[in-house]
Design a protein around this motif. Structure first.
Motif, PDB file in Angstrom:
ATOM      1  N   SER A 114       4.681  12.107  -4.851  1.00  0.00           N
ATOM      2  CA  SER A 114       4.301  10.722  -4.574  1.00  0.00           C
ATOM      3  C   SER A 114       5.194   9.717  -5.299  1.00  0.00           C
ATOM      4  O   SER A 114       5.617   8.716  -4.709  1.00  0.00           O
ATOM      5  CB  SER A 114       2.830  10.488  -4.951  1.00  0.00           C
ATOM      6  N   LEU A 115       5.510   9.954  -6.575  1.00  0.00           N
ATOM      7  CA  LEU A 115       6.317   8.999  -7.330  1.00  0.00           C
ATOM      8  C   LEU A 115       7.765   8.956  -6.864  1.00  0.00           C
ATOM      9  O   LEU A 115       8.398   7.900  -6.893  1.00  0.00           O
ATOM     10  CB  LEU A 115       6.279   9.344  -8.828  1.00  0.00           C
ATOM     11  N   THR A 116       8.298  10.111  -6.462  1.00  0.00           N
ATOM     12  CA  THR A 116       9.720  10.169  -6.120  1.00  0.00           C
ATOM     13  C   THR A 116      10.000   9.976  -4.637  1.00  0.00           C
ATOM     14  O   THR A 116      11.107   9.597  -4.259  1.00  0.00           O
ATOM     15  CB  THR A 116      10.322  11.515  -6.573  1.00  0.00           C
ATOM     16  N   ARG A 117       9.008  10.229  -3.761  1.00  0.00           N
ATOM     17  CA  ARG A 117       9.239  10.113  -2.321  1.00  0.00           C
ATOM     18  C   ARG A 117       8.221   9.236  -1.604  1.00  0.00           C
ATOM     19  O   ARG A 117       8.372   8.946  -0.430  1.00  0.00           O
ATOM     20  CB  ARG A 117       9.199  11.501  -1.669  1.00  0.00           C
ATOM     21  N   GLY A 118       7.165   8.851  -2.307  1.00  0.00           N
ATOM     22  CA  GLY A 118       6.121   8.063  -1.666  1.00  0.00           C
ATOM     23  C   GLY A 118       6.466   6.584  -1.602  1.00  0.00           C
ATOM     24  O   GLY A 118       7.549   6.148  -2.001  1.00  0.00           O
ATOM     25  N   VAL A 119       5.530   5.799  -1.073  1.00  0.00           N
ATOM     26  CA  VAL A 119       5.697   4.349  -1.013  1.00  0.00           C
ATOM     27  C   VAL A 119       4.686   3.690  -1.942  1.00  0.00           C
ATOM     28  O   VAL A 119       3.599   4.228  -2.185  1.00  0.00           O
ATOM     29  CB  VAL A 119       5.511   3.816   0.428  1.00  0.00           C
ATOM     30  N   MET A 131      -0.798   1.982  -5.273  1.00  0.00           N
ATOM     31  CA  MET A 131      -0.235   3.132  -5.973  1.00  0.00           C
ATOM     32  C   MET A 131       0.914   3.716  -5.167  1.00  0.00           C
ATOM     33  O   MET A 131       1.113   3.365  -3.999  1.00  0.00           O
ATOM     34  CB  MET A 131      -1.316   4.205  -6.158  1.00  0.00           C
ATOM     35  N   PHE A 132       1.656   4.619  -5.796  1.00  0.00           N
ATOM     36  CA  PHE A 132       2.605   5.418  -5.030  1.00  0.00           C
ATOM     37  C   PHE A 132       1.807   6.469  -4.271  1.00  0.00           C
ATOM     38  O   PHE A 132       0.986   7.180  -4.851  1.00  0.00           O
ATOM     39  CB  PHE A 132       3.638   6.071  -5.950  1.00  0.00           C
ATOM     40  N   THR A 133       2.048   6.545  -2.961  1.00  0.00           N
ATOM     41  CA  THR A 133       1.232   7.425  -2.129  1.00  0.00           C
ATOM     42  C   THR A 133       2.074   8.077  -1.046  1.00  0.00           C
ATOM     43  O   THR A 133       3.094   7.527  -0.599  1.00  0.00           O
ATOM     44  CB  THR A 133       0.072   6.636  -1.487  1.00  0.00           C
ATOM     45  N   LEU A 134       1.611   9.242  -0.623  1.00  0.00           N
ATOM     46  CA  LEU A 134       2.185   9.958   0.514  1.00  0.00           C
ATOM     47  C   LEU A 134       1.307   9.790   1.746  1.00  0.00           C
ATOM     48  O   LEU A 134       1.575  10.396   2.791  1.00  0.00           O
ATOM     49  CB  LEU A 134       2.324  11.449   0.174  1.00  0.00           C
ATOM     50  N   GLY A 135       0.247   8.967   1.622  1.00  0.00           N
ATOM     51  CA  GLY A 135      -0.704   8.767   2.717  1.00  0.00           C
ATOM     52  C   GLY A 135      -1.947   9.597   2.500  1.00  0.00           C
ATOM     53  O   GLY A 135      -1.867  10.795   2.227  1.00  0.00           O
ATOM     54  N   HIS A 136      -3.119   8.968   2.611  1.00  0.00           N
ATOM     55  CA  HIS A 136      -4.366   9.661   2.291  1.00  0.00           C
ATOM     56  C   HIS A 136      -4.670  10.817   3.244  1.00  0.00           C
ATOM     57  O   HIS A 136      -5.489  11.682   2.926  1.00  0.00           O
ATOM     58  CB  HIS A 136      -5.543   8.681   2.276  1.00  0.00           C
ATOM     59  N   ASP A 137      -4.019  10.857   4.403  1.00  0.00           N
ATOM     60  CA  ASP A 137      -4.210  11.972   5.334  1.00  0.00           C
ATOM     61  C   ASP A 137      -3.280  13.156   5.044  1.00  0.00           C
ATOM     62  O   ASP A 137      -3.405  14.208   5.677  1.00  0.00           O
ATOM     63  CB  ASP A 137      -3.968  11.511   6.782  1.00  0.00           C
ATOM     64  N   PHE A 138      -2.343  12.979   4.107  1.00  0.00           N
ATOM     65  CA  PHE A 138      -1.394  14.043   3.810  1.00  0.00           C
ATOM     66  C   PHE A 138      -2.077  15.169   3.027  1.00  0.00           C
ATOM     67  O   PHE A 138      -2.754  14.925   2.030  1.00  0.00           O
ATOM     68  CB  PHE A 138      -0.213  13.502   2.997  1.00  0.00           C
ATOM     69  N   GLY A 162      -1.688  10.713  -3.967  1.00  0.00           N
ATOM     70  CA  GLY A 162      -1.356   9.468  -4.635  1.00  0.00           C
ATOM     71  C   GLY A 162      -1.159   9.631  -6.122  1.00  0.00           C
ATOM     72  O   GLY A 162      -1.168  10.741  -6.659  1.00  0.00           O
ATOM     73  N   MET A 163      -0.950   8.526  -6.793  1.00  0.00           N
ATOM     74  CA  MET A 163      -0.730   8.518  -8.231  1.00  0.00           C
ATOM     75  C   MET A 163      -1.546   7.394  -8.858  1.00  0.00           C
ATOM     76  O   MET A 163      -1.816   6.378  -8.201  1.00  0.00           O
ATOM     77  CB  MET A 163       0.761   8.312  -8.529  1.00  0.00           C
ATOM     78  N   SER A 164      -1.933   7.576 -10.096  1.00  0.00           N
ATOM     79  CA  SER A 164      -2.674   6.552 -10.819  1.00  0.00           C
ATOM     80  C   SER A 164      -2.055   5.167 -10.625  1.00  0.00           C
ATOM     81  O   SER A 164      -0.837   5.009 -10.701  1.00  0.00           O
ATOM     82  CB  SER A 164      -2.681   6.887 -12.316  1.00  0.00           C
ATOM     83  N   PRO A 165      -2.876   4.140 -10.368  1.00  0.00           N
ATOM     84  CA  PRO A 165      -2.327   2.788 -10.235  1.00  0.00           C
ATOM     85  C   PRO A 165      -1.527   2.334 -11.453  1.00  0.00           C
ATOM     86  O   PRO A 165      -0.496   1.675 -11.309  1.00  0.00           O
ATOM     87  CB  PRO A 165      -3.576   1.926 -10.031  1.00  0.00           C
ATOM     88  N   LEU A 166      -1.987   2.693 -12.661  1.00  0.00           N
ATOM     89  CA  LEU A 166      -1.264   2.294 -13.863  1.00  0.00           C
ATOM     90  C   LEU A 166       0.085   3.006 -13.971  1.00  0.00           C
ATOM     91  O   LEU A 166       1.104   2.384 -14.287  1.00  0.00           O
ATOM     92  CB  LEU A 166      -2.113   2.565 -15.109  1.00  0.00           C
ATOM     93  N   VAL A 167       0.095   4.312 -13.718  1.00  0.00           N
ATOM     94  CA  VAL A 167       1.356   5.054 -13.749  1.00  0.00           C
ATOM     95  C   VAL A 167       2.294   4.541 -12.654  1.00  0.00           C
ATOM     96  O   VAL A 167       3.498   4.380 -12.863  1.00  0.00           O
ATOM     97  CB  VAL A 167       1.106   6.564 -13.598  1.00  0.00           C
TER      98      VAL A 167
END
Length: 456
Positions: A304-309, A326-333, A347-352
């Motif tokens: 998620s952090l390196t390839r997500g949006v 957050m950085f996410t790959l999409g909740h359906d992934f 996804g990833m923590s909003p703070l991170v």
């Protein structure tokens, strides 16, 4: 005449050095976090909206900007079962790598549940007990979080229902047995015990599950019972807050060693163990101008952090949990069933995520076989069998130590060994016999999942 040791391996604090407050990075962030949104309206979410899921004390911590949040004495007393956790200097690993780097690791596998997760499980169980809650519902990926909450439930006298991701439920039967020994009820997710689980099984009977699915089931469980609240093991602000005992202890222990880390590394799935170690050091970067370099490491199968949006997305597949930026790959992934089940989150923590978006931390992704190779090398040098999740951090720690060798620089490297791998021997067997596989980044599936992001 007694021989005097010329080098030190363990740095151990007494029980009275357990931190008395959690550190809240929100007080020092140069950029304000984005607010959570209501999953139904996509408007701002308030405490009343969260009350069906969490006790008010935790809701207050979620929104707090106080730098220090006092740790209740009953929680501190529970921490004495395993805290302060030890800091180790990895002398034998350094020698094996022939590196001038000094490698340290904070070892959280000493807790009763075998990982860092009780740091927040005990706190969450305490606050729920104080509000009169008698039952908790939660999800778990690899089983580390489920084990921790089951332990905390037994400690504070609460019932616990765990929705365990099907892939891990099948891979790690002894994790399930540990949870049941602590008194928890454990079901594979997707399950037949919730409306959402039944809908997934009807469409995909052989679904391997995902953390997003398991979260949906646990949220539905909590929202439909008066006696139950939802408990989450990562991602949310209050969970990361509770983990900062790790970094606070590590700062003091690095002082005992007479060094300060140049590089700090943690594996990341939702962000809890990474934040636990890194946030107190980041606070020093923000307040005092320190120059700690921070690296978050994630699996190539769920990067998620390196390839997500960086966007607003639902925290779960059924779109019942709060919506976070957050950085996410999409909740359906649905990530492939890698053995680092605790890192299989979309996804990833909003703070991170905020820290990564603004360049305050770095991020890398590594493959499964490469991370297990690092875990085996570490075990043969240091004797501790790491869980699959922290082998990702070990991989990058080794890579950084080798870079230091090439550069001829004595860099100081600190990573979080967030749990042991005693329940993961099946995965190690597959690595050792050559049948463990890597999973390529599924670009097309992620692109498809990103199409369903909420229109905010």
């Amino acid at each position: 005449m007694a021989q005097v040791m010329t080098r030190r391996t363990k740095f151990i604090l007494d029980e009275d050095r357990i931190p008395r407050s959690w550190y809240n990075i929100a007080a020092d962030l140069p950029v304000a976090p984005s607010p959570y949104l209501h999953p139904g309206t996509l408007g701002p979410i308030g405490p009343d909206d969260l009350a069906p899921l969490f006790p008010m004390a935790l809701i207050g911590q979620e929104m707090s900007t106080d730098r220090e949040v006092e740790i209740p004495e009953p929680v501190r007393e529970a921490y004495t079962l395993y805290r302060p956790s030890p800091l180790y200097r990895a002398h034998r690993l350094e020698a094996a790598l022939d590196t001038p780097a000094h490698i340290y690791y904070k070892y959280e596998g000493v807790s009763p549940a075998g990982s860092h997760k009780p740091n927040t499980a005990l706190a969450q169980a305490y606050y729920n007990k104080e509000q009169g809650v008698t039952r908790l519902a939660t999800e778990t990926g690899a089983g580390q979080w489920g084990s921790a909450l089951a332990f905390a439930g037994a400690y504070f006298g609460l019932e616990v229902k765990v929705y365990m991701v099907r892939a891990s439920y099948d891979q790690k039967p002894y994790r399930r047995i540990l949870m049941e020994t602590y008194g928890a009820e454990v079901v594979a997710s997707p399950s037949a015990t919730t409306n959402y689980g039944r809908s997934v099984l009807a469409a995909t009977p052989d679904s391997p599950g995902s953390l997003g699915m398991a979260i949906s089931e646990a949220v539905e469980d909590a929202a439909t019972r008066e006696d139950t609240k939802y408990s989450l093991g990562s991602v949310l602000n209050h969970v990361l807050l509770h983990q900062t005992v790790i970094g606070q202890e590590a700062i003091e222990q690095m002082g005992m060693a007479g060094e300060s880390p140049d590089i700090i590394i943690g594996c990341t799935g939702g962000g809890s163990n990474f934040a636990g170690l890194a946030f107190p050091f980041l606070g020093r970067n923000f307040r005092d101008g320190a120059k700690h370099r921070i690296i978050a490491v994630e699996p190539e199968a769920a990067p998620s952090l390196t390839r997500g949006v960086y966007a607003y997305d639902y925290g779960d597949t059924a779109k019942m949990a709060p919506v976070a930026r957050m950085f996410t790959l999409g909740h359906d992934f649905i990530p492939e069933p890698i053995h680092a089940g605790g890192l299989r989150y979309h996804g990833m923590s909003p703070l991170v995520s905020l820290l990564k978006e603004h360049g305050y931390i770095e991020a890398r992704s590594v493959h499964q076989r490469s991370s297990f190779a690092a875990g085996v090398q570490f075990a043969r040098a240091e004797g501790i069998l790491p869980a699959p999740e922290p082998t990702h951090a070990i991989r990058v720690a080794i890579d950084e130590a080798l870079e230091a060798r090439e550069a001829g620089e004595a860099r100081v490297i600190l990573f979080n060994l967030c749990g042991h791998g005693h329940f993961d021997l099946g995965a190690y067997e597959r690595y050792l016999d050559g049948t463990l596989e890597d999973f390529e980044y599924p670009a097309e599936r992620v692109a498809e999942a990103l199409e369903s992001l909420p229109k905010v």
